[in-house]
Design a protein around this motif. Sequence first.
Motif, PDB file in Angstrom:
ATOM      1  N   PRO A 151       0.819  -1.221   0.000  1.00 23.88           N
ATOM      2  CA  PRO A 151       0.000   0.000   0.000  1.00 23.88           C
ATOM      3  C   PRO A 151       0.849   1.264   0.000  1.00 23.88           C
ATOM      4  O   PRO A 151       1.967   1.288   0.513  1.00 23.88           O
ATOM      5  CB  PRO A 151      -0.798  -0.124   1.294  1.00 23.88           C
ATOM      6  N   SER A 152       0.283   2.317  -0.580  1.00 19.60           N
ATOM      7  CA  SER A 152       0.886   3.638  -0.437  1.00 19.60           C
ATOM      8  C   SER A 152       0.588   4.149   0.971  1.00 19.60           C
ATOM      9  O   SER A 152      -0.223   3.570   1.701  1.00 19.60           O
ATOM     10  CB  SER A 152       0.296   4.596  -1.474  1.00 19.60           C
ATOM     11  N   GLU A 153       1.216   5.238   1.341  1.00 18.95           N
ATOM     12  CA  GLU A 153       0.960   5.808   2.666  1.00 18.95           C
ATOM     13  C   GLU A 153      -0.486   6.263   2.789  1.00 18.95           C
ATOM     14  O   GLU A 153      -1.119   6.109   3.839  1.00 18.95           O
ATOM     15  CB  GLU A 153       1.923   6.969   2.935  1.00 18.95           C
ATOM     16  N   ASN A 169      -6.493   1.975   7.687  1.00 17.80           N
ATOM     17  CA  ASN A 169      -5.999   1.600   9.029  1.00 17.80           C
ATOM     18  C   ASN A 169      -5.198   0.298   8.986  1.00 17.80           C
ATOM     19  O   ASN A 169      -5.434  -0.638   9.765  1.00 17.80           O
ATOM     20  CB  ASN A 169      -7.163   1.455  10.026  1.00 17.80           C
ATOM     21  N   LEU A 170      -4.247   0.230   8.065  1.00 17.30           N
ATOM     22  CA  LEU A 170      -3.477  -0.992   7.876  1.00 17.30           C
ATOM     23  C   LEU A 170      -2.243  -1.023   8.759  1.00 17.30           C
ATOM     24  O   LEU A 170      -1.618   0.008   9.017  1.00 17.30           O
ATOM     25  CB  LEU A 170      -3.045  -1.113   6.412  1.00 17.30           C
ATOM     26  N   VAL A 183      -2.210  -5.023  -0.136  1.00 21.40           N
ATOM     27  CA  VAL A 183      -3.583  -4.648  -0.479  1.00 21.40           C
ATOM     28  C   VAL A 183      -3.922  -5.197  -1.857  1.00 21.40           C
ATOM     29  O   VAL A 183      -3.047  -5.639  -2.603  1.00 21.40           O
ATOM     30  CB  VAL A 183      -3.778  -3.116  -0.457  1.00 21.40           C
ATOM     31  N   ILE A 184      -5.198  -5.154  -2.169  1.00 16.37           N
ATOM     32  CA  ILE A 184      -5.671  -5.538  -3.494  1.00 16.37           C
ATOM     33  C   ILE A 184      -5.917  -4.265  -4.289  1.00 16.37           C
ATOM     34  O   ILE A 184      -6.651  -3.378  -3.837  1.00 16.37           O
ATOM     35  CB  ILE A 184      -6.975  -6.349  -3.400  1.00 16.37           C
ATOM     36  N   HIS A 185      -5.306  -4.173  -5.449  1.00 14.39           N
ATOM     37  CA  HIS A 185      -5.535  -3.047  -6.354  1.00 14.39           C
ATOM     38  C   HIS A 185      -6.432  -3.504  -7.500  1.00 14.39           C
ATOM     39  O   HIS A 185      -6.124  -4.483  -8.184  1.00 14.39           O
ATOM     40  CB  HIS A 185      -4.224  -2.530  -6.944  1.00 14.39           C
ATOM     41  N   SER A 219      -8.367  -3.988   1.604  1.00 14.00           N
ATOM     42  CA  SER A 219      -7.531  -4.714   2.552  1.00 14.00           C
ATOM     43  C   SER A 219      -7.690  -6.213   2.329  1.00 14.00           C
ATOM     44  O   SER A 219      -8.813  -6.718   2.226  1.00 14.00           O
ATOM     45  CB  SER A 219      -7.935  -4.350   3.987  1.00 14.00           C
ATOM     46  N   THR A 220      -6.595  -6.938   2.272  1.00 11.88           N
ATOM     47  CA  THR A 220      -6.670  -8.395   2.111  1.00 11.88           C
ATOM     48  C   THR A 220      -7.308  -9.051   3.326  1.00 11.88           C
ATOM     49  O   THR A 220      -7.907 -10.120   3.212  1.00 11.88           O
ATOM     50  CB  THR A 220      -5.280  -8.992   1.882  1.00 11.88           C
TER      51      THR A 220
END
Length: 245
Positions: A115-117, A124-125, A131-133, A153-154
Amino acid sequence: MTPHTDIPKLTFTPLYEQVKKAILNRIIAGEWGPGSFLPSEIALAKEYGVSQGTLRKALNALTREKRLVRYQGKGTAVAVLDEDSSLFPFFLLSDKYGKRVYPLSHICGVRLAPPSEAERAALNLGPDTDVIHIDRVRMLADCPVINERVTLSTARFPHFSFEFDKVPNTLYEHYQIHFGITVARATEQIEVTMPDAADLKRLNIEKNHPLLLVTRTSFDLQDQPVEFRTSRINTAHHVYRAELR
């Protein structure tokens, strides 16, 4: 005598609000799934020890929030998202004359990625979480208008299909039916941006053509983040229209 200023104010929650919250919690817990009917008003009022008027006020409030649907002569059921109801509260593009337009999606890619920031903060990772894009182009009247990335979120979406033909046009309906997650609200940030290389390719625009960048975080019934979405929109022939009340 100096008055006390650190004493918290007393609050009172109306009885119907307490009943409303209790019913919503049971929906969230899965006791009543999408499309299932609640017990009768008489039964629920007796269960909660309130009058039918109080119970009805709670049900009406949940109906206004589109959590429930009231059917004349049949009762009250948990709302089910369909293509229209899951799309149009959140899809705000229309043509220049104010007519609502229905988008179709072309999937460009579905993959795991770090994930990016911005994605990490919005969802809230924790650390070391992929992550899934979902990258897609949204078409309006057969014209590519939106270059979009949806981030999930996975942990919230295990076993999400990475096959292009298994990713539907209306994702919110998909979340509810296959993962038991109902999108209840969303926050958006809107700004202007210039196109990047992917925009130029997917939207067929010139490099100096400005785009509307809409960044959205959606939340479920428990106010937990569901997805983070960036939509880069060509507004040459369509406008972003919001109704304020």
